[in-house]
Write a protein that holds these residues in place. Structure first.
Motif, PDB file in Angstrom:
ATOM      1  N   GLU A 126      42.003  36.905  38.288  1.00  0.00           N
ATOM      2  CA  GLU A 126      41.633  36.414  39.442  1.00  0.00           C
ATOM      3  C   GLU A 126      42.152  37.895  40.095  1.00  0.00           C
ATOM      4  O   GLU A 126      41.605  37.573  40.945  1.00  0.00           O
ATOM      5  CB  GLU A 126      42.181  35.098  39.981  1.00  0.00           C
ATOM      6  N   ALA A 127      43.445  38.206  39.317  1.00  0.00           N
ATOM      7  CA  ALA A 127      43.872  38.932  40.487  1.00  0.00           C
ATOM      8  C   ALA A 127      43.704  40.323  41.033  1.00  0.00           C
ATOM      9  O   ALA A 127      43.779  40.791  41.212  1.00  0.00           O
ATOM     10  CB  ALA A 127      45.582  39.339  39.290  1.00  0.00           C
ATOM     11  N   PHE A 128      42.687  40.648  39.950  1.00  0.00           N
ATOM     12  CA  PHE A 128      41.777  41.725  39.710  1.00  0.00           C
ATOM     13  C   PHE A 128      41.055  42.087  42.032  1.00  0.00           C
ATOM     14  O   PHE A 128      40.368  42.790  41.796  1.00  0.00           O
ATOM     15  CB  PHE A 128      40.964  42.413  39.047  1.00  0.00           C
ATOM     16  N   ASN A 129      40.539  40.299  42.025  1.00  0.00           N
ATOM     17  CA  ASN A 129      39.452  39.958  42.846  1.00  0.00           C
ATOM     18  C   ASN A 129      40.646  40.642  44.147  1.00  0.00           C
ATOM     19  O   ASN A 129      39.604  40.942  44.977  1.00  0.00           O
ATOM     20  CB  ASN A 129      40.008  38.599  42.837  1.00  0.00           C
ATOM     21  N   GLU A 130      41.549  40.469  44.675  1.00  0.00           N
ATOM     22  CA  GLU A 130      42.648  40.387  45.070  1.00  0.00           C
ATOM     23  C   GLU A 130      42.818  42.580  45.747  1.00  0.00           C
ATOM     24  O   GLU A 130      42.330  43.004  46.784  1.00  0.00           O
ATOM     25  CB  GLU A 130      44.208  39.763  45.741  1.00  0.00           C
ATOM     26  N   ILE A 131      42.588  42.874  44.509  1.00  0.00           N
ATOM     27  CA  ILE A 131      42.706  44.628  43.923  1.00  0.00           C
ATOM     28  C   ILE A 131      41.318  45.091  44.637  1.00  0.00           C
ATOM     29  O   ILE A 131      41.167  46.313  45.634  1.00  0.00           O
ATOM     30  CB  ILE A 131      42.751  44.956  42.771  1.00  0.00           C
ATOM     31  N   ALA A 132      40.248  44.990  44.707  1.00  0.00           N
ATOM     32  CA  ALA A 132      39.089  44.787  45.100  1.00  0.00           C
ATOM     33  C   ALA A 132      38.791  44.519  46.005  1.00  0.00           C
ATOM     34  O   ALA A 132      38.137  45.219  47.420  1.00  0.00           O
ATOM     35  CB  ALA A 132      37.920  44.242  43.923  1.00  0.00           C
ATOM     36  N   ARG A 179      36.194  46.219  38.967  1.00  0.00           N
ATOM     37  CA  ARG A 179      35.862  45.883  38.063  1.00  0.00           C
ATOM     38  C   ARG A 179      35.573  45.597  36.624  1.00  0.00           C
ATOM     39  O   ARG A 179      35.693  45.033  36.329  1.00  0.00           O
ATOM     40  CB  ARG A 179      34.181  45.493  38.922  1.00  0.00           C
ATOM     41  N   LEU A 180      35.915  47.543  36.344  1.00  0.00           N
ATOM     42  CA  LEU A 180      35.790  47.796  34.690  1.00  0.00           C
ATOM     43  C   LEU A 180      36.622  47.606  34.146  1.00  0.00           C
ATOM     44  O   LEU A 180      36.459  46.544  32.982  1.00  0.00           O
ATOM     45  CB  LEU A 180      35.056  48.977  34.721  1.00  0.00           C
ATOM     46  N   LEU A 181      37.668  47.394  34.916  1.00  0.00           N
ATOM     47  CA  LEU A 181      39.452  47.287  34.686  1.00  0.00           C
ATOM     48  C   LEU A 181      39.507  45.391  34.461  1.00  0.00           C
ATOM     49  O   LEU A 181      39.947  44.840  33.255  1.00  0.00           O
ATOM     50  CB  LEU A 181      40.293  48.087  34.276  1.00  0.00           C
ATOM     51  N   GLN A 182      38.720  44.950  35.304  1.00  0.00           N
ATOM     52  CA  GLN A 182      38.701  43.120  35.626  1.00  0.00           C
ATOM     53  C   GLN A 182      37.781  42.972  34.114  1.00  0.00           C
ATOM     54  O   GLN A 182      38.691  42.062  33.571  1.00  0.00           O
ATOM     55  CB  GLN A 182      38.017  42.537  36.565  1.00  0.00           C
ATOM     56  N   PHE A 183      36.652  43.672  33.950  1.00  0.00           N
ATOM     57  CA  PHE A 183      36.003  43.603  32.807  1.00  0.00           C
ATOM     58  C   PHE A 183      36.474  43.258  30.609  1.00  0.00           C
ATOM     59  O   PHE A 183      36.762  42.944  30.269  1.00  0.00           O
ATOM     60  CB  PHE A 183      34.770  43.588  32.636  1.00  0.00           C
TER      61      PHE A 183
END
Length: 108
Positions: free
Chosen positions: A97-103, A10-14
């Motif tokens: 949005e690609a980070f959501n799949e990773i999370a 989430r930090l990297l997504q931010f």
């Protein structure tokens, strides 16, 4: 440990979101500031030649306005510039949005 991994994702997504927003703001801000910068440079150039600042502004503003009109009348140019900005926004959204799949994968 899973909570730490999710927090890192989430930090990297931010961070990616903030960089993307900054890039989009810089892109569209440059489109606004470019004519203003041209006006300032023309006023300074005319000041070197010896014209007063007010007279130089009286000449530079319509000159840049005319150049802006020519850019506006060029077929497809304005649409291409706006589409490039919209594509920048869309690609940024996809990357965030690609980070959501990773999370979700880290949570499981």
């Amino acid at each position: 440990m899973k909570k730490v991994n999710v927090a890192l994702v989430r930090l990297l997504q931010f961070v990616v979101f903030v960089v993307s927003v900054f890039t989009v703001i810089v892109y569209f801000g440059a489109m606004v500031l470019l004519p203003l910068d041209a006006i300032v440079l023309l006023i300074k150039l005319m000041g070197v030649v010896g014209l007063n600042g007010f007279i130089a502004a009286f000449i530079a503003i319509p000159a840049v306005g005319y150049l802006s009109l020519m850019v506006y009348k060029t077929p497809g140019l304005c649409k291409m510039v706006v589409d490039a900005g919209v594509d920048l926004i869309k690609s940024s959204k996809i990357k965030v949005e690609a980070f959501n799949e990773i999370a979700d994968a880290v949570k499981a």
